[in-house]
Design a protein around this motif. Structure first.
Motif, PDB file in Angstrom:
ATOM      1  N   UNK A 105       3.151  -9.365  32.540  1.00  0.00           N
ATOM      2  CA  UNK A 105       2.243  -9.202  31.417  1.00  0.00           C
ATOM      3  C   UNK A 105       2.859  -9.854  30.191  1.00  0.00           C
ATOM      4  N   UNK A 106       2.015 -10.460  29.373  1.00  0.00           N
ATOM      5  CA  UNK A 106       2.455 -10.973  28.086  1.00  0.00           C
ATOM      6  C   UNK A 106       1.705 -10.209  27.002  1.00  0.00           C
ATOM      7  N   UNK A 107       2.453  -9.559  26.139  1.00  0.00           N
ATOM      8  CA  UNK A 107       1.859  -8.755  25.065  1.00  0.00           C
ATOM      9  C   UNK A 107       1.315  -9.694  23.994  1.00  0.00           C
ATOM     10  N   UNK A 108       0.038  -9.512  23.639  1.00  0.00           N
ATOM     11  CA  UNK A 108      -0.581 -10.337  22.609  1.00  0.00           C
ATOM     12  C   UNK A 108      -0.727  -9.582  21.290  1.00  0.00           C
ATOM     13  N   UNK A 109      -0.908  -8.269  21.368  1.00  0.00           N
ATOM     14  CA  UNK A 109      -0.967  -7.419  20.170  1.00  0.00           C
ATOM     15  C   UNK A 109      -0.470  -6.039  20.548  1.00  0.00           C
ATOM     16  N   UNK A 110       0.178  -5.399  19.593  1.00  0.00           N
ATOM     17  CA  UNK A 110       0.682  -4.054  19.851  1.00  0.00           C
ATOM     18  C   UNK A 110       0.768  -3.287  18.537  1.00  0.00           C
ATOM     19  N   UNK A 111       0.515  -1.989  18.618  1.00  0.00           N
ATOM     20  CA  UNK A 111       0.674  -1.113  17.454  1.00  0.00           C
ATOM     21  C   UNK A 111       1.579   0.044  17.874  1.00  0.00           C
ATOM     22  N   UNK A 112       2.688   0.178  17.188  1.00  0.00           N
ATOM     23  CA  UNK A 112       3.635   1.249  17.465  1.00  0.00           C
ATOM     24  C   UNK A 112       3.384   2.432  16.542  1.00  0.00           C
ATOM     25  N   UNK A 113       3.865   3.590  16.955  1.00  0.00           N
ATOM     26  CA  UNK A 113       3.860   4.783  16.110  1.00  0.00           C
ATOM     27  C   UNK A 113       5.262   4.911  15.519  1.00  0.00           C
ATOM     28  N   UNK A 114       5.437   4.406  14.310  1.00  0.00           N
ATOM     29  CA  UNK A 114       6.737   4.405  13.652  1.00  0.00           C
ATOM     30  C   UNK A 114       6.938   5.620  12.759  1.00  0.00           C
ATOM     31  N   UNK A 115       6.291   6.728  13.062  1.00  0.00           N
ATOM     32  CA  UNK A 115       6.451   7.930  12.246  1.00  0.00           C
ATOM     33  C   UNK A 115       7.393   8.907  12.938  1.00  0.00           C
ATOM     34  N   UNK A 116       8.052   9.740  12.126  1.00  0.00           N
ATOM     35  CA  UNK A 116       8.923  10.774  12.677  1.00  0.00           C
ATOM     36  C   UNK A 116       8.112  12.047  12.895  1.00  0.00           C
ATOM     37  N   UNK A 117       8.785  13.130  13.243  1.00  0.00           N
ATOM     38  CA  UNK A 117       8.102  14.395  13.538  1.00  0.00           C
ATOM     39  C   UNK A 117       7.299  14.941  12.366  1.00  0.00           C
ATOM     40  N   UNK A 118       7.691  14.583  11.148  1.00  0.00           N
ATOM     41  CA  UNK A 118       6.973  15.073   9.975  1.00  0.00           C
ATOM     42  C   UNK A 118       5.795  14.168   9.601  1.00  0.00           C
ATOM     43  N   UNK A 119       5.627  13.062  10.341  1.00  0.00           N
ATOM     44  CA  UNK A 119       4.535  12.146  10.050  1.00  0.00           C
ATOM     45  C   UNK A 119       4.896  11.070   9.052  1.00  0.00           C
ATOM     46  N   UNK A 120       6.160  11.049   8.624  1.00  0.00           N
ATOM     47  CA  UNK A 120       6.606  10.055   7.650  1.00  0.00           C
ATOM     48  C   UNK A 120       7.015   8.764   8.351  1.00  0.00           C
ATOM     49  N   UNK A 121       6.680   7.643   7.728  1.00  0.00           N
ATOM     50  CA  UNK A 121       7.123   6.341   8.220  1.00  0.00           C
ATOM     51  C   UNK A 121       8.628   6.274   8.013  1.00  0.00           C
ATOM     52  N   UNK A 122       9.377   6.007   9.072  1.00  0.00           N
ATOM     53  CA  UNK A 122      10.823   6.131   8.963  1.00  0.00           C
ATOM     54  C   UNK A 122      11.582   4.816   9.158  1.00  0.00           C
ATOM     55  N   UNK A 123      10.886   3.680   9.155  1.00  0.00           N
ATOM     56  CA  UNK A 123      11.563   2.390   9.319  1.00  0.00           C
ATOM     57  C   UNK A 123      11.213   1.449   8.181  1.00  0.00           C
ATOM     58  N   UNK A 124      12.146   0.569   7.889  1.00  0.00           N
ATOM     59  CA  UNK A 124      11.875  -0.443   6.877  1.00  0.00           C
ATOM     60  C   UNK A 124      10.934  -1.503   7.449  1.00  0.00           C
ATOM     61  N   UNK A 125      10.324  -2.270   6.579  1.00  0.00           N
ATOM     62  CA  UNK A 125       9.428  -3.343   7.004  1.00  0.00           C
ATOM     63  C   UNK A 125      10.176  -4.361   7.863  1.00  0.00           C
ATOM     64  N   UNK A 126      11.411  -4.675   7.497  1.00  0.00           N
ATOM     65  CA  UNK A 126      12.208  -5.643   8.265  1.00  0.00           C
ATOM     66  C   UNK A 126      12.477  -5.154   9.681  1.00  0.00           C
ATOM     67  N   UNK A 127      12.785  -3.880   9.828  1.00  0.00           N
ATOM     68  CA  UNK A 127      13.051  -3.311  11.148  1.00  0.00           C
ATOM     69  C   UNK A 127      11.783  -3.301  11.994  1.00  0.00           C
TER      70      UNK A 127
END
Length: 68
Positions: free
Chosen positions: A3-25
């Protein structure tokens, strides 16, 4: 199957629902995933492979089958 991934959306939130990664990461994780060829048995296995490789759950994914 391959398979070749063409689009993907990750869940980058922690248990509290806060976004926990920088844009670069986040961008680095996308770049490691999009366009890559992944070996998996089916879509469910593909999601599991990417989740294990990146450490993040997937919200949505689009891909194409790579014919050998």
């Amino acid at each position: 199957m391959q398979f070749q991934v063409t689009e993907i959306e990750f869940d980058f939130t922690d248990d509290s629902g806060e976004d926990c990664l920088s844009e670069n990461t986040r961008q680095a994780i996308y770049e490691e995933t999009i366009g890559q060829i992944w070996e998996a048995d089916d879509e469910e296995d593909l999601v599991e492979e990417i989740t294990c490789a990146t450490g993040w759950c997937i919200k949505s994914i689009d891909y194409r089958h790579v014919l050998q």
